[in-house]
Design an enzyme around this catalytic site. Structure first.
Site, PDB file in Angstrom:
ATOM      1  N   CYS A 117      53.350   4.418  44.637  1.00 13.03           N
ATOM      2  CA  CYS A 117      53.054   3.311  43.797  1.00 13.03           C
ATOM      3  C   CYS A 117      52.967   2.066  44.347  1.00 13.03           C
ATOM      4  O   CYS A 117      53.988   1.372  44.670  1.00 13.03           O
ATOM      5  CB  CYS A 117      53.956   3.287  42.481  1.00 13.03           C
ATOM      6  SG  CYS A 117      53.247   1.966  41.365  1.00 13.03           S
TER       7      CYS A 117
ATOM      8  N   MET B 273      45.637   0.332  40.117  1.00  9.97           N
ATOM      9  CA  MET B 273      46.889   0.755  40.889  1.00  9.97           C
ATOM     10  C   MET B 273      46.847  -0.029  42.436  1.00  9.97           C
ATOM     11  O   MET B 273      45.875  -0.114  42.996  1.00  9.97           O
ATOM     12  CB  MET B 273      46.499   2.311  41.105  1.00  9.97           C
ATOM     13  CG  MET B 273      46.465   2.951  39.847  1.00  9.97           C
ATOM     14  SD  MET B 273      44.775   3.161  39.141  1.00  9.97           S
ATOM     15  CE  MET B 273      43.884   4.422  40.397  1.00  9.97           C
TER      16      MET B 273
END
Length: 401
Positions: free
Chosen positions: A111, A321
């Site tokens: 992430c 993201m």
């Protein structure tokens, strides 16, 4: 009998030290590896069951009411940090993307947004030596990202001996300003193969019953499939409701994702895509256009190089993201990819792209060699903040499964 089993005999719930943090446009529950129950300190089913219960999954209502998750891919995340076993690194960082409605944790990728919070958390958790922390200045935290086996360098501002969390840096997709944190993703391309796994900058991606699309398949930051928006019937300015309320569109994107994963060599059969929801990502790109972001703020055509919309865990992301931003910058800076062409073509050292919540500028150092294209470093600015700290509680029976 394990320590966790002993605890289960004494109390109905166990409490585990945890920190709830925002990093970039994501939120997650952060743990110091040493604080986890013994059963969860090693990879495996026990750890997965623990994290699922912490976040509140699987939840057939898709709300995660009985857990810390926020019922979106951006808020259904867990991070485990520990002293690094890797030379010249400060901490090891392991990321788990928690499925909302299914009983699994996807460990296949990183992430990028929460990466920004790893540096501040490491300092807060005492994993960085006190003599490294100035009264005022920057602490450079070298992070080994365990999922993808890559180095991330996080530049954490410190004021009066404490991590600076508040500030004036605005990040589209986050309501309130905070302190700016520079994050460097070092050599973010796939170490085990080519940045372009098929060897091509643009491929024909055949998806039965849907169509054949020009696609740039890249593995930088996170494996990503880029497709031209117009070939999908979109204009590139779509917001979440335009995609997420269209079940036919979501099914199409999932099908594209599965066939793209197969072509990229990430899976050996289509069925495997169901258990690999976190990767690859699917994104569609278009040339700059003026549009209204999800907050109602105008994003002018002149202010962006390219428009990008990306899906995460089966839904259009509300912003972008962090790892996909790495992929966008990497593709944009290699002449001839779909992202590069949509951004006007030619050599580039950075790209500013428009996403549903606004814009983001990302720098990338592309390099070409006999082995093909590579990326030395991708740099972006994020912010991070501790939202809550203390303990999470889970039923002690979680380890009985």
């Amino acid at each position: 009998m394990t320590n966790s089993s002993c605890q289960a005999q004494l109390q109905s719930q166990i409490k585990v030290p945890a920190t709830y943090m925002r990093g970039g446009t994501s939120k997650g529950v952060f743990f110091n590896l040493a604080d986890l129950p013994s059963d969860a300190q090693v990879a495996g089913e026990a750890r997965d069951q623990f994290l699922l219960r912490v976040i509140g999954s699987p939840d057939p209502y898709a709300k995660q009411i009985d857990g810390m998750g926020g019922a979106t891919s951006s808020t259904s995340k867990a991070v485990i940090v520990s002293k690094s076993r890797k030379a010249d690194h400060d901490v090891d960082y392991l990321f788990g993307q928690i499925s909302i409605d299914k009983p699994f944790v996807d460990w296949s990728g990183n992430c990028g947004n929460l990466s920004a919070a790893v540096g501040p958390f490491a300092i807060h958790a005492g994993l960085i030596a006190k003599e490294r922390i100035p009264t005022n200045g920057i602490v450079t935290v070298r992070v080994w990202q365990v999922n993808i086996e890559k180095t991330i360098v996080i530049h954490v501002p410190v004021v009066n001996g404490f991590v600076q969390e508040t500030g004036e840096f605005d990040l589209d997709g986050v309501t309130f300003p905070a302190a700016e944190i520079q994050v460097d993703f070092m050599d973010p391309t796939d170490s085990s193969g080519s940045m372009f796994p098929t060897g091509n900058l643009v491929d024909d991606l055949e998806v039965p019953d849907i169509g054949t699309f020009n696609a740039t398949l890249i593995n930088a930051g996170i494996p990503t499939i880029f497709i031209d928006a117009e070939s999908l019937g979109y204009i590139g300015t779509e917001l979440q409701d335009d995609i997420n309320n269209d079940q036919k569109a979501l099914a199409m994107f999932e099908c594209i994702r599965a066939y793209g994963a197969l072509k990229m060599g990430l899976i050996t059969c289509l069925e495997e895509a169901e258990t690999r929801q976190h990767t690859p990502k699917v994104a569609f790109v278009s040339k700059p256009k003026t549009y209204l972001s999800s907050s109602g703020k105008e994003v002018a055509e002149r202010d962006v190089d390219v428009l990008v919309r990306a899906l995460s865990m089966g839904k259009l992301h509300h912003a972008m993201m962090g790892t996909a931003a790495v992929a966008i910058a990497s593709a944009a800076c290699v002449p001839g990819t779909l992202v590069n062409l949509a951004a006007g073509g030619g050599e580039k050292k950075s790209v500013t792209f428009g996403h549903p919540s606004g814009t983001l500028k990302v720098g990338a150092q592309a390099k070409s060699s006999e082995q093909g294209w590579g990326i030395a470093k991708v740099t972006m600015s994020r912010s991070a903040r501790i939202l809550m700290e203390g303990f999470v509680r889970v039923p002690a029976t979680v380890f009985d499964k």
